[in-house]
Design an enzyme around this catalytic site. Structure first.
Site: not given
Ligand SMILES: NC(=O)c1ccc[n+]([C@@H]2O[C@H](COP(=O)([O-])OP(=O)(O)OC[C@H]3O[C@@H](n4cnc5c(N)ncnc54)[C@H](OP(=O)(O)O)[C@@H]3O)[C@@H](O)[C@H]2O)c1
Length: 247
Positions: A144, A157
């Site tokens: 990501s 995350y």
């Protein structure tokens, strides 16, 4: 497009979103694909039934269950006898504002780290002997933009995806030339990954990027395919698929 006829691929999180688009693209290119799923057995089966080619399978592959990855390795050894492509797309998050440290409690931090960092590690560890034996294999980790911007759905995350990025570099160094390791790092993608994030939010985010387009799962799948078929002199790198949002 280079053909993937005769190649065997595993896609974790193949039951939805980016993973499902990747499964389709790999099958269209000729690969035989194992679709890893968690709660989406029906979605995985519907996808499998719709794919071109033969020999595709669905396998339950919970990230928190290392024996499931070991069982998949045994199954592949006994059936296909090889593995050429591994795409780690499975992941999990929960939207939590970065300033809210209390909601991101220790248990949830651990869950997110496990799903996005230890989970892919466990799958690679189990499947590595088969990948090495193939001699010209590739692992693509779906990471990501949060990994290098410290942004994203919550602090854990971003930290977990940063760990995935560094593991990708470490493994690229350790396991070449037989296996290449790459990250594909999307910004916001039009899937149901982030609970409560609708199309309107994605369109607003896209409007502030240089390319002004919502990133679709197919865009990310195309980047994964490029890693497999075209970026053959690259390993240990990240391909960012975010419409230029990081700029
Ligand atoms: N969408 C975005 O904006 C975005 C941005 C950057 C990076 N990413 C990354 O892209 C990857 C794919 O996400 P997506 O956007 O395609 O979302 P998605 O459609 O929600 O897909 C998530 C996938 O992960 C699987 N999964 C979830 N928890 C799991 C667990 N505990 N064990 C095994 N599998 C599990 C799900 O399986 P079941 O459906 O079978 O339960 C599903 O196939 C993730 O790694 C995510 O971090 C997404």
């Amino acid at each position: 497009m280079m053909t993937l006829e005769g190649k065997v691929a595993v896609v974790t999180g193949g039951s939805s979103g980016i993973g499902a688009s990747t499964v389709r693209r790999l099958a269209e290119a000729g690969a035989r694909v194992v679709i890893g799923y968690y709660q989406g057995a029906d979605r995985a089966e519907a996808l499998r039934a719709s794919l071109p080619g033969a020999g595709h399978e669905c396998v339950s592959l919970p990230l928190e269950d290392p024996p499931a990855a070991a069982a998949l390795a045994r199954h592949l050894r006994d059936t296909a006898g090889r593995l050429d492509i591994l795409v780690n797309s499975a992941g999990y998050t929960r939207p939590i504002p970065h300033a809210d440290l209390d909601t991101l409690d220790d248990a949830l931090f651990g869950e997110i780290l496990l799903a996005n960092a230890r989970g892919p590690f466990t799958v690679v560890r189990a499947l590595l002997p088969l990948l090495k034996a193939a001699g010209d294999a590739v692992v693509v980790n779906v990471s990501s933009f949060a990994a290098f911007r410290g942004s994203g759905s919550n602090i854990a995350y971003g930290a977990a995806k940063a760990a995935l990025d560094t593991m990708t570099m470490s493994m690229a160094r350790a396991f070449g030339p037989e296996v290449r390791f790459l990250c594909v790092s999307p910004g916001a993608v039009a899937t149901d990954f982030v609970a409560g994030r609708g199309r309107d939010t994605l369109e607003k985010l896209a409007a502030s990027t240089p390319l002004k387009r919502v990133v679709e799962p197919e865009d990310v799948a195309s980047a994964v395919l490029a890693c497999v078929t075209h970026l053959r002199a690259s390993t240990g790198i990240r391909i960012v698929v975010d419409g230029g949002r990081h700029l």
